[in-house]
Design a protein around this motif. Structure first.
Motif, PDB file in Angstrom:
ATOM      1  N   LEU A  62     -49.869 -69.467  29.903  1.00  0.00           N
ATOM      2  CA  LEU A  62     -48.698 -68.868  30.539  1.00  0.00           C
ATOM      3  C   LEU A  62     -47.620 -68.571  29.495  1.00  0.00           C
ATOM      4  O   LEU A  62     -46.961 -67.523  29.548  1.00  0.00           O
ATOM      5  N   ALA A  63     -47.444 -69.482  28.547  1.00  0.00           N
ATOM      6  CA  ALA A  63     -46.441 -69.278  27.500  1.00  0.00           C
ATOM      7  C   ALA A  63     -46.779 -68.066  26.647  1.00  0.00           C
ATOM      8  O   ALA A  63     -45.923 -67.226  26.348  1.00  0.00           O
ATOM      9  N   LEU A  64     -48.031 -67.968  26.240  1.00  0.00           N
ATOM     10  CA  LEU A  64     -48.472 -66.853  25.399  1.00  0.00           C
ATOM     11  C   LEU A  64     -48.260 -65.512  26.094  1.00  0.00           C
ATOM     12  O   LEU A  64     -47.706 -64.565  25.507  1.00  0.00           O
ATOM     13  N   ALA A  65     -48.709 -65.414  27.342  1.00  0.00           N
ATOM     14  CA  ALA A  65     -48.576 -64.156  28.073  1.00  0.00           C
ATOM     15  C   ALA A  65     -47.110 -63.763  28.226  1.00  0.00           C
ATOM     16  O   ALA A  65     -46.750 -62.584  28.059  1.00  0.00           O
ATOM     17  N   ALA A  66     -46.254 -64.748  28.514  1.00  0.00           N
ATOM     18  CA  ALA A  66     -44.827 -64.463  28.687  1.00  0.00           C
ATOM     19  C   ALA A  66     -44.191 -63.999  27.384  1.00  0.00           C
ATOM     20  O   ALA A  66     -43.390 -63.058  27.368  1.00  0.00           O
ATOM     21  N   VAL A  67     -44.544 -64.635  26.275  1.00  0.00           N
ATOM     22  CA  VAL A  67     -43.978 -64.275  24.975  1.00  0.00           C
ATOM     23  C   VAL A  67     -44.434 -62.886  24.550  1.00  0.00           C
ATOM     24  O   VAL A  67     -43.629 -62.048  24.118  1.00  0.00           O
ATOM     25  N   ASP A  68     -45.722 -62.629  24.642  1.00  0.00           N
ATOM     26  CA  ASP A  68     -46.245 -61.323  24.238  1.00  0.00           C
ATOM     27  C   ASP A  68     -45.592 -60.200  25.037  1.00  0.00           C
ATOM     28  O   ASP A  68     -45.188 -59.170  24.483  1.00  0.00           O
ATOM     29  N   GLN A  69     -45.448 -60.406  26.345  1.00  0.00           N
ATOM     30  CA  GLN A  69     -44.844 -59.384  27.197  1.00  0.00           C
ATOM     31  C   GLN A  69     -43.379 -59.167  26.837  1.00  0.00           C
ATOM     32  O   GLN A  69     -42.909 -58.024  26.742  1.00  0.00           O
TER      33      GLN A  69
ATOM     34  N   ILE B 264     -56.634 -64.180  22.554  1.00  0.00           N
ATOM     35  CA  ILE B 264     -56.335 -62.914  21.864  1.00  0.00           C
ATOM     36  C   ILE B 264     -56.104 -61.796  22.868  1.00  0.00           C
ATOM     37  O   ILE B 264     -55.187 -60.980  22.716  1.00  0.00           O
ATOM     38  N   ALA B 265     -56.876 -61.762  23.941  1.00  0.00           N
ATOM     39  CA  ALA B 265     -56.675 -60.745  24.972  1.00  0.00           C
ATOM     40  C   ALA B 265     -55.320 -60.912  25.653  1.00  0.00           C
ATOM     41  O   ALA B 265     -54.723 -59.932  26.115  1.00  0.00           O
ATOM     42  N   LEU B 266     -54.807 -62.145  25.696  1.00  0.00           N
ATOM     43  CA  LEU B 266     -53.486 -62.391  26.281  1.00  0.00           C
ATOM     44  C   LEU B 266     -52.359 -62.051  25.307  1.00  0.00           C
ATOM     45  O   LEU B 266     -51.188 -62.042  25.699  1.00  0.00           O
TER      46      LEU B 266
ATOM     47  N   GLY C 287     -53.988 -58.374  23.025  1.00  0.00           N
ATOM     48  CA  GLY C 287     -53.111 -57.960  24.110  1.00  0.00           C
ATOM     49  C   GLY C 287     -53.770 -57.057  25.128  1.00  0.00           C
ATOM     50  O   GLY C 287     -53.092 -56.521  26.016  1.00  0.00           O
ATOM     51  N   ASN C 288     -55.085 -56.903  25.057  1.00  0.00           N
ATOM     52  CA  ASN C 288     -55.814 -56.025  25.982  1.00  0.00           C
ATOM     53  C   ASN C 288     -56.185 -56.814  27.234  1.00  0.00           C
ATOM     54  O   ASN C 288     -57.320 -57.247  27.416  1.00  0.00           O
ATOM     55  N   ARG C 289     -55.217 -56.990  28.117  1.00  0.00           N
ATOM     56  CA  ARG C 289     -55.417 -57.849  29.285  1.00  0.00           C
ATOM     57  C   ARG C 289     -56.292 -57.195  30.351  1.00  0.00           C
ATOM     58  O   ARG C 289     -56.706 -57.858  31.308  1.00  0.00           O
TER      59      ARG C 289
ATOM     60  N   ILE D 119     -52.700 -60.206  34.419  1.00  0.00           N
ATOM     61  CA  ILE D 119     -54.091 -59.812  34.645  1.00  0.00           C
ATOM     62  C   ILE D 119     -54.317 -59.604  36.145  1.00  0.00           C
ATOM     63  O   ILE D 119     -53.554 -60.085  36.981  1.00  0.00           O
ATOM     64  N   LYS D 120     -55.379 -58.893  36.454  1.00  0.00           N
ATOM     65  CA  LYS D 120     -55.753 -58.647  37.841  1.00  0.00           C
ATOM     66  C   LYS D 120     -56.733 -59.721  38.328  1.00  0.00           C
ATOM     67  O   LYS D 120     -57.365 -60.413  37.522  1.00  0.00           O
TER      68      LYS D 120
END
Length: 501
Positions: free
Chosen positions: A358-365, A394-396, A476-478, A496-497
């Motif tokens: 969750l942290a990674l996805a939030a930071v990248d976004q 990596i995808a995140l 980043g290719n979610r 992600i879906k």
């Protein structure tokens, strides 16, 4: 009631028909579990001392030993588990803070396990990773956000210092003192052979490892142990440790019993003294202060080393990362709440911080929305257990990952979770010379190289199955991930879906 009344968690099961009284178990156990009874003419065991490290089971020549969980249990309920009752008994007896080692073992949701990887079929055919080139090399460091030219119109190609990894995996910071010199030797040599990096942790750099500069990340923590100019030049990158996932907001403490010999000399503190890293850096109380340290380290090394800032994954991590990206740091390392360490307060380990996914996805976004994602690379850690976890990270949005506990498992760790005692029977988390020599650094190197090589092969196969031929194309290719058994808020944060969409 006192702690002595708690029934042992583990029981030694010895087959009398197989046991030859060779006493190998007695010699190998640093906890004093096994001993030979002269009266009975047989081996006996003190179950109260067993931590289930499995050393005796592994070395028994006749396979006469097993370690089982005790069949004696307290009466528990949904509100008070047996482990919680034991912890209350311990604290009421001692008045002390509970300490735990090697990460959070509780059954909390692991988001990597609730994500599935997409695969190509007809319209976008997969790639044969065995016959076609697959690029796993990554570069960590600040990237240009746009094309720049000089006054003559020529492209400016000079970049900030970069770390080149042959595969997107590095060995996380584990200090000399917390783990043995032989463990550090294995990590350093494996990093060299693999073309990646290992991290010194906050304990300085032993003089025998100064030949691994090209594959070393040196760490500057709040205690500044072993930090001086030559130390900074001894690494290919410098990491400022602000926090770690196992104990966000808490400093470090190496007991004086471990601060002996080369450990005290490497840390540059008196022998036998406790090595205490304060919770905060006493010269950093804002992003501006952090920026000052970042540029001080860059000045000290002539702007030849990228600077990493390591933080724990906490609830406002995206805002923190945004500030770090603007502080001049080249790389952000984020450590999730399932991260391991030699000793952490149990209540903090189990209740403070957030999952790395969750942290990674939030930071990248956040960094993408602010147009500064290229300012920094992102490295994540905190229970990276397999090549699939690496691919999902990596995808995140991660550029690479750190592995710590997994690397120690490759060295022979059995997760007995008693690192803090210094009695590690496998020669890893100890400074006892008789125990430390049980870890052969050459064998340890081979096992680490095998592990990362196997993961890299699996990463290539997974990439090929997705129809992707490079790590960079995955970052980043979610769209290549789908979630299941996740609620709408979790899917939204992860970006992600749901499976089937």
């Amino acid at each position: 009631m006192n702690e002595g009344y708690i029934y042992p968690e583990f029981e030694i099961i010895r087959d009398p028909h197989k046991c030859t009284n060779c006493r190998a178990c007695e010699k190998q156990c640093s906890y004093g579990v096994h001993q030979y009874d002269e009266t009975l003419k047989m081996m006996i065991a003190d179950n109260t001392k067993c931590v289930d490290c499995q050393r005796c089971v592994s070395i028994c020549p006749t396979k006469a030993l097993q370690i089982g969980r005790s069949q004696n249990h307290l009466r528990e309920n949904a509100n008070y588990s047996e482990s919680l009752i034991h912890e209350i008994y311990k604290q009421s007896e001692t008045g002390g803070v509970l300490l735990s080692s090697m990460g959070n073992p509780n059954k909390t949701k692991n988001y990597f396990d609730h994500m599935l990887i997409n695969a190509s079929q007809v319209t976008n055919p997969p790639i044969d990773s065995l016959r076609e080139p697959m690029e796993t090399r990554v570069f960590l460091g600040k990237k240009a956000n746009d094309i720049k030219r000089d006054k003559d119109g020529k492209l400016i190609t000079k970049m900030a210092p970069q770390l080149m990894l042959e595969t997107p995996i590095m060995f996380a910071g584990m200090s000399y003192g917390a783990i043995s010199l032989n463990a550090h030797k294995a990590l350093a040599e494996a990093a060299r052979q693999l073309g990646i990096f290992y991290n010194t942790g906050e304990g300085g750099l032993h003089e025998e490892l100064k030949g691994y500069t090209d594959n070393t990340i040196v760490q500057v923590a709040s205690g500044r142990f072993g930090v001086y100019k030559d130390f900074l030049y001894a690494g290919a990158a410098i990491e400022i440790k602000m926090g770690q996932g196992a104990k966000p907001g808490v400093g470090g403490h190496l007991p004086g019993t471990k601060t002996i010999g080369d450990v005290s000399r490497t840390r540059m503190i008196p022998e036998g003294s406790d090595a205490i890293s304060p919770a905060p850096h006493h010269d950093i109380y804002s992003i501006e202060d952090l920026r000052q340290l970042v540029y001080s380290l860059k000045e000290a090394t002539g702007y030849t080393r990228p600077v990493i800032v390591k933080v724990a994954a906490v609830h406002n991590i995206s805002a923190i990362a945004s500030g770090i990206a603007r502080s001049g740091a080249d790389i952000i390392a984020i450590d999730g709440y399932k991260g391991g360490t030699g000793a952490a307060p149990t209540r903090i380990r189990d209740n403070v911080g957030i999952p790395i996914e969750l942290a990674l996805a939030a930071v990248d976004q956040r960094l993408r929305e602010e147009g500064i994602r290229g300012n920094v690379s992102i490295v994540v850690s905190g229970s990276i257990r397999s090549s699939a976890d690496v691919v999902k990270a990596i995808a995140l949005g991660a550029d690479a990952v750190y592995i710590g506990t997994t690397a120690l498992l490759a060295l022979g760790c059995h997760l007995c979770r008693d690192c803090k005692s210094g009695k590690c029977n496998w020669g890893i988390a100890t400074q006892n010379p008789e125990l430390a020599k049980r870890l052969n650094p050459k064998i340890g190197t081979e096992r680490l190289v095998n592990l990362v090589t196997a993961w890299t092969r699996e990463i290539k196969e997974i990439l090929g199955g997705m129809g992707i031929n490079s790590i960079e194309a995955l970052k980043g290719n979610r769209l290549m991930l789908r979630g299941y058994d996740l609620n709408d808020a979790e899917l939204r944060i992860l970006g992600i879906k749901h499976a089937g969409e």
